[in-house]
Design a protein around this motif. Structure first.
Motif, PDB file in Angstrom:
ATOM      1  N   GLU A 110       0.820  -1.210   0.000  1.00  0.00           N
ATOM      2  CA  GLU A 110       0.000   0.000   0.000  1.00  0.00           C
ATOM      3  C   GLU A 110       0.857   1.264   0.000  1.00  0.00           C
ATOM      4  O   GLU A 110       0.468   2.294  -0.555  1.00  0.00           O
ATOM      5  CB  GLU A 110      -0.928  -0.012   1.218  1.00  0.00           C
ATOM      6  CG  GLU A 110      -2.031   1.033   1.130  1.00  0.00           C
ATOM      7  CD  GLU A 110      -3.200   0.715   2.057  1.00  0.00           C
ATOM      8  OE1 GLU A 110      -4.073   1.595   2.198  1.00  0.00           O
ATOM      9  OE2 GLU A 110      -3.244  -0.406   2.624  1.00  0.00           O
ATOM     10  N   LEU A 111       2.019   1.169   0.601  1.00  0.00           N
ATOM     11  CA  LEU A 111       2.905   2.338   0.690  1.00  0.00           C
ATOM     12  C   LEU A 111       3.675   2.613  -0.595  1.00  0.00           C
ATOM     13  O   LEU A 111       4.017   3.765  -0.889  1.00  0.00           O
ATOM     14  CB  LEU A 111       3.927   2.123   1.819  1.00  0.00           C
ATOM     15  CG  LEU A 111       3.467   2.373   3.246  1.00  0.00           C
ATOM     16  CD1 LEU A 111       4.439   1.736   4.232  1.00  0.00           C
ATOM     17  CD2 LEU A 111       3.353   3.879   3.501  1.00  0.00           C
ATOM     18  N   ARG A 118      -1.831  10.621   4.885  1.00  0.00           N
ATOM     19  CA  ARG A 118      -2.502   9.671   3.990  1.00  0.00           C
ATOM     20  C   ARG A 118      -3.283   8.616   4.766  1.00  0.00           C
ATOM     21  O   ARG A 118      -4.394   8.219   4.389  1.00  0.00           O
ATOM     22  CB  ARG A 118      -1.447   8.990   3.098  1.00  0.00           C
ATOM     23  CG  ARG A 118      -1.967   7.842   2.257  1.00  0.00           C
ATOM     24  CD  ARG A 118      -2.984   8.334   1.206  1.00  0.00           C
ATOM     25  NE  ARG A 118      -3.424   7.231   0.371  1.00  0.00           N
ATOM     26  CZ  ARG A 118      -4.346   6.329   0.709  1.00  0.00           C
ATOM     27  NH1 ARG A 118      -4.928   6.402   1.899  1.00  0.00           N
ATOM     28  NH2 ARG A 118      -4.682   5.367  -0.135  1.00  0.00           N
ATOM     29  N   LEU A 141       2.621   5.462  -2.907  1.00  0.00           N
ATOM     30  CA  LEU A 141       2.664   6.743  -2.199  1.00  0.00           C
ATOM     31  C   LEU A 141       4.101   7.243  -2.071  1.00  0.00           C
ATOM     32  O   LEU A 141       4.372   8.433  -2.265  1.00  0.00           O
ATOM     33  CB  LEU A 141       2.031   6.588  -0.812  1.00  0.00           C
ATOM     34  CG  LEU A 141       2.065   7.834   0.083  1.00  0.00           C
ATOM     35  CD1 LEU A 141       1.159   8.925  -0.487  1.00  0.00           C
ATOM     36  CD2 LEU A 141       1.643   7.490   1.513  1.00  0.00           C
ATOM     37  N   LEU A 142       5.022   6.324  -1.787  1.00  0.00           N
ATOM     38  CA  LEU A 142       6.422   6.709  -1.582  1.00  0.00           C
ATOM     39  C   LEU A 142       7.221   6.670  -2.880  1.00  0.00           C
ATOM     40  O   LEU A 142       8.430   6.939  -2.868  1.00  0.00           O
ATOM     41  CB  LEU A 142       7.069   5.780  -0.547  1.00  0.00           C
ATOM     42  CG  LEU A 142       6.381   5.697   0.816  1.00  0.00           C
ATOM     43  CD1 LEU A 142       7.211   4.864   1.784  1.00  0.00           C
ATOM     44  CD2 LEU A 142       6.149   7.088   1.382  1.00  0.00           C
ATOM     45  N   LYS A 143       6.562   6.310  -3.942  1.00  0.00           N
ATOM     46  CA  LYS A 143       7.193   6.272  -5.261  1.00  0.00           C
ATOM     47  C   LYS A 143       8.401   5.344  -5.284  1.00  0.00           C
ATOM     48  O   LYS A 143       9.485   5.695  -5.772  1.00  0.00           O
ATOM     49  CB  LYS A 143       7.578   7.683  -5.721  1.00  0.00           C
ATOM     50  CG  LYS A 143       6.367   8.614  -5.860  1.00  0.00           C
ATOM     51  CD  LYS A 143       6.773  10.010  -6.275  1.00  0.00           C
ATOM     52  CE  LYS A 143       5.541  10.911  -6.377  1.00  0.00           C
ATOM     53  NZ  LYS A 143       5.904  12.312  -6.732  1.00  0.00           N
ATOM     54  N   LEU A 199       3.801  12.771   5.193  1.00  0.00           N
ATOM     55  CA  LEU A 199       2.970  12.266   4.100  1.00  0.00           C
ATOM     56  C   LEU A 199       2.202  11.018   4.552  1.00  0.00           C
ATOM     57  O   LEU A 199       0.987  10.895   4.317  1.00  0.00           O
ATOM     58  CB  LEU A 199       3.858  11.929   2.897  1.00  0.00           C
ATOM     59  CG  LEU A 199       3.159  11.478   1.615  1.00  0.00           C
ATOM     60  CD1 LEU A 199       2.300  12.601   1.052  1.00  0.00           C
ATOM     61  CD2 LEU A 199       4.200  11.025   0.583  1.00  0.00           C
ATOM     62  N   VAL A 200       2.885  10.101   5.200  1.00  0.00           N
ATOM     63  CA  VAL A 200       2.248   8.874   5.691  1.00  0.00           C
ATOM     64  C   VAL A 200       1.205   9.206   6.752  1.00  0.00           C
ATOM     65  O   VAL A 200       0.102   8.633   6.772  1.00  0.00           O
ATOM     66  CB  VAL A 200       3.314   7.906   6.247  1.00  0.00           C
ATOM     67  CG1 VAL A 200       2.653   6.728   6.969  1.00  0.00           C
ATOM     68  CG2 VAL A 200       4.211   7.404   5.118  1.00  0.00           C
TER      69      VAL A 200
END
Length: 545
Positions: free
Chosen positions: A253-254, A342, A257-259, A338-339
């Motif tokens: 899932e991360l 989100r 988001l973290l690219k 960011l985490v």
């Protein structure tokens, strides 16, 4: 093993035999001359502040008093001396030496943890010449390194700021076991928050901190996920559950988001983090630079931390041990925020970022200039070895014997000692900050608040100034007299608090790292004249031809 050796190895009271041979040969010389019981007074002081600074933290008094309190010459000590001294040495000397004790010694001192300055005696030792001479090397050993490390720690604290956590990680680089213990103790006194040294925690109550090394991470590989096992949720009414599948779920899932590409993160590292989290779910802090901080270590940490969150635990944070610490810490903080946003995990934004990697005082100052997001620093080599200056240089000088003042002259004016028994005062201005430290002859009246006091340079320079103090602090107390302690010995926590209190008494320009303003140590006009006349009486007169 002799009692002396046991004392030394256990880091307990130091033996009188922890000394230089010439101290004992001088004791023999005094005894042969019948001077052994002459009343002598020695000053323990230093001549220059360390680390190109303008202040020093006095430390080591507690250990000095333990040494004095437990002073004992054993039969084993005498047996050893018989093998060292000439065969012609009289039996009466050994009897005399065995009976040496500190019952007639008086020790006055500045409070441990105080800010001190060159030329002013930190400890004053008075008593029979033989025993006070014998104490010189041991007292210097106990004060020199302790004060150096405490000062170094205080400078690191000033450079880092009061809001940062400082941890001493230097045991593996310290100068032997006792050096490591002293470093841990006095770094804490000087302003650090904890140590990695377990024995320092056991002996002194210093808080101990630590997580894992790179070897822990690299010891795991991808095929070992089965060793992770189950984790008991913080809600103990729930049954234990498999932990690693939750970690893998969160990494998937991360990744967008973290690219990062999920398959590019190091799986062995993920397994290692998971294993450590299961072992310490309430204290999970991961070292994230074993492979790559941003592409592997940080995503893997976030996955494990979010899985822990599912089980009701909050991860502590990460440690950086290489790379551009300022840049990496800022990037890590961005990811944490960011985490947090989100996944609606607010605490994640303020997770702790610890930095290590051979940090020195200049590193902290540079990081402050660059801007960083580091919360805590682990500092080892440059703290415990004091690489910037490896010794303080305290000396122990005879300043009075049988009521007659003594003065050391020198080709180097800076090494001239200040004779006679003295008192020491700290004079404060109307802003509440210290203005000057003033030495007076012991026979002089104490300075008074509001009175106009002439303060003179302690060496033969025509520098003088009038001071009208708003507050005066007497710096000496008698700690040992008549064979017993006269003052309760400050605890390590009291010493640590006193360092903070003492530093607040000085202007910041005296404490700054770069081009600090010198603080003045002065003597009264009466002591100046007395010292100058004694110098004229003592110095040989040359003859021109």
């Amino acid at each position: 093993m002799s009692k002396s050796a046991k004392n030394f190895c256990s880091y307990g009271p130091c033996s009188p035999m922890l000394t230089d041979l010439y101290q004992i040969t001088m004791v023999y010389g005094y005894w042969k001359s019948g001077k052994q019981n002459d009343k002598a007074t020695f000053d323990l002081f230093f001549r220059k502040n360390p680390f190109d600074g303008e202040f020093t933290i006095f430390a080591g008094l507690h250990e000095c008093l333990k040494y004095v309190e437990n002073f004992e010459i054993t039969d084993e000590d005498i047996a050893y001396l018989r093998n060292v001294f000439p065969k012609t040495t009289e039996e009466e000397f050994y009897t005399f030496f065995k009976q040496l004790n500190t019952s007639n010694v008086t020790i006055s001192s500045i409070k441990e943890g105080s800010v001190v300055f060159p030329r002013e005696p930190m400890i004053v030792v008075s008593g029979p010449l033989a025993v006070t001479q014998l104490m010189e090397t041991t007292l210097l050993n106990l004060v020199n390194y302790a004060s150096l490390v405490a000062t170094n720690a205080a400078r690191f604290r000033l450079a880092a700021g009061q809001d940062k956590t400082l941890l001493e990680f230097g045991l593996r680089r310290a100068q032997g076991p006792n050096g490591g213990l002293s470093a841990s103790k006095y770094a804490y006194v000087g302003g650090f928050d904890g140590t990695s040294n377990v024995m320092a925690g056991m002996l002194y109550g210093v808080p101990i901190k630590g997580t894992h090394a790179h070897s822990f991470v690299s010891s795991f590989n991808a095929s070992e996920e089965s060793v992770i096992g189950q984790l008991q949720p913080s809600d103990e009414t729930k049954p234990p559950q498999d932990f690693y599948p939750e970690v893998v779920k969160w990494l998937k899932e991360l990744a967008p988001l973290l690219k990062v590409v999920e398959s590019e993160t190091n799986v062995g590292e993920l397994v290692g983090f998971s294993a450590y989290a299961v072992a310490f779910p309430k204290k999970f802090l991961a070292l994230v630079d074993t492979y790559n901080v941003l592409r592997s270590g940080l995503p893997n940490f976030c996955a494990v931390a979010l899985a822990l969150n599912e089980f009701g635990y909050k991860a502590i944070g990460i440690r950086l041990d290489s790379g551009d610490l300022a840049y990496l810490s800022r990037e890590v903080r961005k990811i944490f925020k960011l985490v947090a946003d989100r996944f609606n995990v607010k605490w994640f934004a303020s997770a702790t970022i610890v930095a290590s990697n051979d940090i020195k005082e200049d590193t902290l100052l540079s990081l402050n200039q660059q801007g960083h997001s580091i919360d805590a620093f682990g500092i080892g080599t440059h703290l415990v070895t004091c690489q910037k200056q490896p010794a303080l240089g305290c000396v122990f000088k005879l300043i009075e014997i049988s009521g007659s003042p003594r003065m050391k002259l020198s080709e180097d004016v800076a090494k001239v000692s200040i004779p006679g028994e003295k008192n020491l005062y700290r004079l404060y201005g109307h802003d509440g900050k210290a203005l000057v430290d003033l030495m007076t002859r012991s026979t002089e009246d104490a300075p008074k608040v509001g009175s106009r006091i002439l303060c003179r340079h302690p060496v033969f320079e025509n520098k003088r100034a009038w001071v009208s103090p708003s507050r005066i602090e007497k710096l000496y107390k008698i700690y040992w007299k008549d064979g017993k302690l006269q003052e309760s010995v400050a605890s390590i926590e009291d010493c640590k608090s006193h360092v903070v209190h003492s530093l607040k008494n000085f202007r910041t320009d005296h404490l700054r790292s770069l081009n600090p303003t010198p603080y003045k140590v002065s003597i009264t006009d009466s002591l100046y004249v007395f010292m100058h006349n004694l110098w004229l009486d003592s110095a040989p007169i040359g003859e021109l031809s």
